[in-house]
Design an enzyme around this catalytic site. Structure first.
Site, PDB file in Angstrom:
ATOM      1  N   CYS A 112       0.660  -0.966   0.008  1.00 15.25           N
ATOM      2  CA  CYS A 112       0.001  -0.089  -0.065  1.00 15.25           C
ATOM      3  C   CYS A 112       0.863   1.094  -0.035  1.00 15.25           C
ATOM      4  CB  CYS A 112      -0.804  -0.012   1.246  1.00 15.25           C
ATOM      5  SG  CYS A 112      -2.034   1.409   1.332  1.00 15.25           S
ATOM      6  N   HIS A 155      -9.162  -3.529  -2.460  1.00 12.42           N
ATOM      7  CA  HIS A 155      -8.405  -2.858  -1.785  1.00 12.42           C
ATOM      8  C   HIS A 155      -8.390  -1.323  -1.658  1.00 12.42           C
ATOM      9  CE1 HIS A 155      -3.878  -2.097  -0.733  1.00 12.42           C
ATOM     10  NE2 HIS A 155      -4.174  -0.733  -0.969  1.00 12.42           N
ATOM     11  N   GLU A 156      -8.978  -0.790  -2.882  1.00 14.66           N
ATOM     12  CA  GLU A 156      -9.208   0.640  -2.851  1.00 14.66           C
ATOM     13  C   GLU A 156     -10.655   1.017  -2.205  1.00 14.66           C
ATOM     14  OE1 GLU A 156      -6.000   0.570  -4.640  1.00 14.66           O
ATOM     15  OE2 GLU A 156      -7.002   2.269  -3.876  1.00 14.66           O
ATOM     16  N   HIS A 159     -10.076   1.464   1.670  1.00 18.13           N
ATOM     17  CA  HIS A 159      -9.555   2.680   2.117  1.00 18.13           C
ATOM     18  C   HIS A 159     -10.645   3.632   2.330  1.00 18.13           C
ATOM     19  CE1 HIS A 159      -5.325   2.349   1.795  1.00 18.13           C
ATOM     20  NE2 HIS A 159      -5.281   2.109   0.405  1.00 18.13           N
TER      21      HIS A 159
HETATM   22  O1  SB7 Z   1      -4.617   2.006  -2.053  1.00 16.96           O
HETATM   23  C1  SB7 Z   1      -3.694   2.124  -3.434  1.00 16.96           C
HETATM   24  N1  SB7 Z   1      -2.478   1.801  -3.071  1.00 16.96           N
HETATM   25  O2  SB7 Z   1      -1.996   1.821  -1.920  1.00 16.96           O
HETATM   26  C2  SB7 Z   1      -1.607   1.062  -4.065  1.00 16.96           C
HETATM   27  C3  SB7 Z   1      -1.377  -0.366  -3.948  1.00 16.96           C
HETATM   28  C4  SB7 Z   1      -2.625  -1.015  -4.649  1.00 16.96           C
HETATM   29  C5  SB7 Z   1      -2.752  -2.505  -4.337  1.00 16.96           C
HETATM   30  C6  SB7 Z   1      -1.671  -3.294  -4.229  1.00 16.96           C
HETATM   31  C7  SB7 Z   1      -1.798  -4.586  -4.121  1.00 16.96           C
HETATM   32  C8  SB7 Z   1      -2.870  -5.314  -4.443  1.00 16.96           C
HETATM   33  C9  SB7 Z   1      -4.005  -4.700  -4.521  1.00 16.96           C
HETATM   34  C10 SB7 Z   1      -4.100  -3.337  -4.621  1.00 16.96           C
HETATM   35 NI    NI Z   2      -3.738   1.292  -0.579  1.00 11.78          NI
END
Ligand code: SB7
Ligand code: NI
Length: 185
Positions: A112, A155-156, A159
């Protein structure tokens, strides 16, 4: 332009807040933010620009990560070299309408941009989701995603709900996952 200096890190309270839904029409400020979030992703995935501005490569960037607690995130999942992106959208008020019972986790775990440390382990998520979101003009979209794009979007959206990827990692055995979880290489 957004740089790493604008991205808040683990420990900043905004990362643990539930972000506020947006109403339409979006303000000029929020329309600019949408542009800036996507621009960061494009820049971070361009070797020359990323090196020049010391950007960590990212496939997603959510507004809370730049200390704007609103339900907006940019996602840019690139295609193969010289191909169109697999998924490139700014999602406003995204929701997961339905999701598979089948779980999936990336073999290499997750990272992240707001977490300056490696946290090893599987992050079990739904393998397939039905995603609903609004674009900057307020038009509704619905799309099914699976595997990597689905993982990124989850993942987003996490957040926007104050959740970080390592919240999903099994404390006792980080590389365990629920029975039947697909491990995506
Ligand atoms: O929130 C976005 N971020 O921190 C960048 C990395 C995004 C991400 C990385 C690995 C698996 C899924 C999503
Ligand atoms: Ni992230």
């Amino acid at each position: 332009m957004i740089t790493m200096d604008n991205i808040i890190r683990e420990g900043h309270p905004t990362l643990r807040k539930r972000a506020e839904k947006l109403t339409f029409p979006l303000s000029e400020e929020d329309q600019k933010l949408a542009h800036d979030l996507m621009e960061f992703l494009e820049n971070s995935q361009d070797e020359k620009i990323a090196e020049k501005y010391h950007l960590r490569a990212g496939v997603g960037l959510a507004a809370p990560q730049v200390d704007r607690s609103i339900r907006m995130t940019a996602v840019l999942v690139p295609g193969a070299e010289g191909e169109e992106p697999i998924f490139k959208h700014v999602l406003v008020n995204p929701t997961i309408v339905s999701e598979s019972v089948q779980k999936a986790a990336l073999a290499e775990g997750e990272g992240c941009l707001s977490v300056d440390r490696d946290v090893p382990g599987y992050v079990p998520r739904a393998d397939r989701i039905k995603l609903r979101w609004f674009d900057l003009d307020g038009n509704e979209h619905v799309q099914r995603l699976k595997d990597y794009p689905a993982i990124v979007v989850q993942h987003e959206i996490d957040h926007l709900n104050g959740i970080l990827f390592f919240d999903h990692i099994n404390k006792d055995n980080p590389f365990s996952a629920p029975e039947g979880t697909l491990i995506l290489e």
